[in-house]
Design an enzyme around this catalytic site. Structure first.
Site, PDB file in Angstrom:
ATOM      1  CE  LYS A 179      -3.906   2.205   1.457  1.00 42.50           C
ATOM      2  NZ  LYS A 179      -4.424   2.371   0.112  1.00 42.50           N
TER       3      LYS A 179
ATOM      4  CB  CYS B  21      -3.524   8.843  -5.498  1.00 41.91           C
ATOM      5  SG  CYS B  21      -4.992   8.459  -4.560  1.00 41.91           S
TER       6      CYS B  21
ATOM      7  CG  ASN C  80      -3.423   4.918  -9.179  1.00 43.71           C
ATOM      8  OD1 ASN C  80      -4.459   4.427  -8.751  1.00 43.71           O
ATOM      9  ND2 ASN C  80      -2.451   5.310  -8.389  1.00 43.71           N
ATOM     10  CB  THR C  81      -8.236   4.167  -9.836  1.00 44.38           C
ATOM     11  OG1 THR C  81      -7.730   5.241  -9.043  1.00 44.38           O
ATOM     12  CG2 THR C  81      -8.078   2.867  -9.086  1.00 44.38           C
TER      13      THR C  81
ATOM     14  N   GLY D  95      -4.637  -2.740 -14.444  1.00 46.64           N
ATOM     15  CA  GLY D  95      -5.972  -2.164 -14.642  1.00 46.64           C
ATOM     16  C   GLY D  95      -6.941  -3.197 -15.199  1.00 46.64           C
ATOM     17  N   GLY D  96      -7.706  -3.823 -14.311  1.00 52.30           N
ATOM     18  CA  GLY D  96      -8.763  -4.730 -14.761  1.00 52.30           C
ATOM     19  C   GLY D  96      -8.328  -6.124 -15.156  1.00 52.30           C
TER      20      GLY D  96
HETATM   21  C1  LIG Z   1      -9.143  -0.333  -2.597  1.00 50.27           C
HETATM   22  C2  LIG Z   1      -8.008   0.140  -3.475  1.00 50.27           C
HETATM   23  C3  LIG Z   1      -6.897   0.748  -2.891  1.00 50.27           C
HETATM   24  C4  LIG Z   1      -5.838   1.190  -3.696  1.00 50.27           C
HETATM   25  N1  LIG Z   1      -4.750   1.761  -3.117  1.00 50.27           N
HETATM   26  C5  LIG Z   1      -3.693   2.139  -3.875  1.00 50.27           C
HETATM   27  C6  LIG Z   1      -2.512   2.657  -3.279  1.00 50.27           C
HETATM   28  O1  LIG Z   1      -2.373   2.746  -2.054  1.00 50.27           O
HETATM   29  N2  LIG Z   1      -1.507   3.055  -4.111  1.00 50.27           N
HETATM   30  C7  LIG Z   1      -1.578   2.950  -5.487  1.00 50.27           C
HETATM   31  O2  LIG Z   1      -0.615   3.314  -6.188  1.00 50.27           O
HETATM   32  N3  LIG Z   1      -2.676   2.417  -6.069  1.00 50.27           N
HETATM   33  C8  LIG Z   1      -3.717   2.013  -5.308  1.00 50.27           C
HETATM   34  N4  LIG Z   1      -4.816   1.467  -5.905  1.00 50.27           N
HETATM   35  C9  LIG Z   1      -4.834   1.304  -7.371  1.00 50.27           C
HETATM   36  C10 LIG Z   1      -4.380  -0.096  -7.786  1.00 50.27           C
HETATM   37  O3  LIG Z   1      -3.046  -0.357  -7.392  1.00 50.27           O
HETATM   38  C11 LIG Z   1      -4.475  -0.276  -9.317  1.00 50.27           C
HETATM   39  O4  LIG Z   1      -3.638   0.657  -9.957  1.00 50.27           O
HETATM   40  C12 LIG Z   1      -5.901  -0.096  -9.821  1.00 50.27           C
HETATM   41  O5  LIG Z   1      -6.841  -0.605  -8.907  1.00 50.27           O
HETATM   42  C13 LIG Z   1      -6.118  -0.776 -11.177  1.00 50.27           C
HETATM   43  O6  LIG Z   1      -5.860  -2.170 -11.101  1.00 50.27           O
HETATM   44  P1  LIG Z   1      -7.031  -3.266 -10.832  1.00 50.27           P
HETATM   45  O7  LIG Z   1      -8.136  -2.978 -11.785  1.00 50.27           O
HETATM   46  O8  LIG Z   1      -6.357  -4.599 -11.068  1.00 50.27           O
HETATM   47  O9  LIG Z   1      -7.438  -3.084  -9.415  1.00 50.27           O
HETATM   48  C14 LIG Z   1      -5.886   1.016  -5.116  1.00 50.27           C
HETATM   49  C15 LIG Z   1      -7.010   0.395  -5.689  1.00 50.27           C
HETATM   50  C16 LIG Z   1      -8.058  -0.053  -4.895  1.00 50.27           C
HETATM   51  C17 LIG Z   1      -9.248  -0.733  -5.546  1.00 50.27           C
END
Ligand SMILES: Cc1cc2nc3c(=O)[nH]c(=O)nc-3n(C[C@H](O)[C@H](O)[C@H](O)COP(=O)(O)O)c2cc1C
Length: 304
Positions: A46, A129, A191-192, A242-243
Site C-alpha cells: 500500500k 492517486c 492507477n485508477t 488495470g482490470g
Molecule cells: C481499494 C483500493 C486501494 C488502492 N490503493 C492504492 C494505493 O495505495 N496506491 C496505489 O498506487 N494504487 C492504489 N490502488 C490502485 C491499484 O493499485 C491499481 O492501480 C488499480 O486498482 C487498477 O488495477 P485493478 O483494476 O487490477 O485493481 C488502489 C485500488 C483499490 C481498488
C-alpha cells in the site's frame, strides 16, 4: 526444465510476470506473504508516506457493475511502521516493492530513503492517486514536477525507481517520457480512473470524498490503450495494471507492451489464487503458440 515465464524488470528477477498491485492487500507482512505463496512473483505495498495518515471517512468504496470505485485517501501508518512488516518478509525470495507518496520532491526523497533502508527491492512512486490533493495525480499530470521528483529520488536511492502513472490525462506517453528522461527505471500504467457515483434516492454523491478511482474490468480497455501508448513512448519496461482478472487479460497487456502485470481488484472476487492461475495460463499460451519466453510476446501488437 526451461522456465518460459521467468522474466526481469529493471534488474528485478521475477519467477513469472504477475505482481500484486499497490493498496489492494495493504501492507502487512502476512498478507503480502500470502500473495507470494499464491504465485505472485512480486508484491507492491500500500502507498506509504512520511507520517501516519487517517484517510477519508466512510463510505470509501462503492461496488459498481463492473468494478470498484474507491476513495480511501491513502490511509497508512507511515513508512517507519513498515520496519516490523519487513522483518516478516525476510524469508520471502521475491521482490518487495514499496509504494510511496509525498507532496514535494524533498518529502518523496525522505520516504524513499527510509524505504531503501528498510530493504525495499524497488520503489514505486505513486504520482497518480486520483483522489488525494497535492500528492497524487496532480503530480502525475505535471511533467516538470514529476521530473523533479524522479530525479531527486534517483539521486538518493540505489534501488530501481518505478513511476506509476495516471490515465486521467490527455497524453500519457508524454508523461512517461518525462519520467524516463528523469531516470525512472520502469513505468507502471495505470492507477485508477477518476470517477463518481450518486445515490438516486438522496441525490448525494456516495463516496464521502465525492470523487474516487474506478478499478476492475471496466477500466481494462483504457489501461491496455495506456500501456500501448507508453510502450511507444519509452524504452524502459512497462508494467501493465488495470482490470486484469485472467490470463487472457494478462496476455493482452503484454501484447500491448507490458513486460509484467499487476493485479488488484480481481483478488476481491477471485481470491489470491488468481496469481497462480494467470501465471499458469500464460505458460500454457506460450507453449501452445511456440514461444520460448514470455519476453518474446511483449509489444507484439505494435507490428500491425
Ligand atoms: C481499494 C483500493 C486501494 C488502492 N490503493 C492504492 C494505493 O495505495 N496506491 C496505489 O498506487 N494504487 C492504489 N490502488 C490502485 C491499484 O493499485 C491499481 O492501480 C488499480 O486498482 C487498477 O488495477 P485493478 O483494476 O487490477 O485493481 C488502489 C485500488 C483499490 C481498488
Amino acid at each position: 526444465m526451461v522456465n518460459r515465464i521467468a522474466t526481469e524488470i529493471a534488474g528485478l528477477q521475477l519467477a513469472n510476470p504477475t505482481m500484486l498491485a499497490a493498496g489492494i492487500l495493504g501492507y502487512t507482512g502476512l498478507s503480502l506473504q500470502s500473495v507470494i505463496e499464491a504465485g505472485a512473483a512480486a508484491v507492491v505495498t500500500k502507498t506509504m508516506g512520511q507520517e501516519p495518515r487517517a484517510g477519508y471517512l466512510n463510505p470509501t468504496v462503492v461496488q459498481t457493475d463492473c468494478g470498484l470505485l474507491n476513495a480511501m485517501g491513502l490511509p497508512n501508518p507511515g513508512i517507519g511502521h513498515f520496519k516490523e512488516e519487513m522483518k516478516q518478509l525476510k524469508t520471502i525470495h521475491a521482490p518487495i516493492i514499496l509504494s510511496i507518496y509525498g507532496s514535494s520532491p524533498e518529502e518523496f526523497v525522505k520516504v524513499a530513503e527510509t524505504a531503501a533502508e528498510l530493504g525495499a527491492d524497488a520503489i514505486e512512486l505513486n504520482v497518480s492517486c486520483p483522489h488525494v490533493e497535492k500528492a497524487g495525480a496532480e503530480i502525475g499530470c505535471d511533467p516538470l514536477l514529476l521530473t523533479d521528483i524522479v530525479k531527486a529520488v534517483k539521486k538518493h536511492v540505489n534501488v530501481p525507481v518505478i513511476a506509476k502513472l495516471t490515465p486521467n490525462i490527455a497524453n500519457i506517453g508524454e508523461i512517461a517520457e518525462a519520467a524516463e528522461e528523469a531516470g525512472a527505471d520502469a513505468i507502471t500504467a495505470i492507477n485508477t480512473v477518476k470517477a463518481m457515483a450518486i445515490d438516486t434516492e438522496t441525490g448525494r454523491p456516495i463516496l464521502a470524498n465525492k470523487f474516487g478511482g474506478l478499478s476492475g474490468p471496466a477500466i481494462k480497455p483504457i489501461a491496455v490503450r495506456c500501456v500501448y501508448d507508453v510502450y511507444r513512448a519509452v524504452n524502459v519496461p512497462v508494467i501493465g495494471c488495470g482490470g486484469i482478472s485472467n490470463w487472457q487479460d494478462a496476455i493482452e497487456f503484454m501484447l500491448a507492451g507490458a513486460s509484467a502485470v499487476q493485479i488488484g481488484t480481481a483478488i476481491a472476487y477471485k481470491g489470491v489464487e488468481v496469481f497462480g492461475s494467470v501465471a499458469q495460463g500464460i505458460d500454457d499460451y506460450l507453449k501452445r503458440k511456440g514461444f520460448k519466453n514470455v519476453k518474446d510476446i511483449v509489444g507484439l501488437a505494435h507490428k500491425f
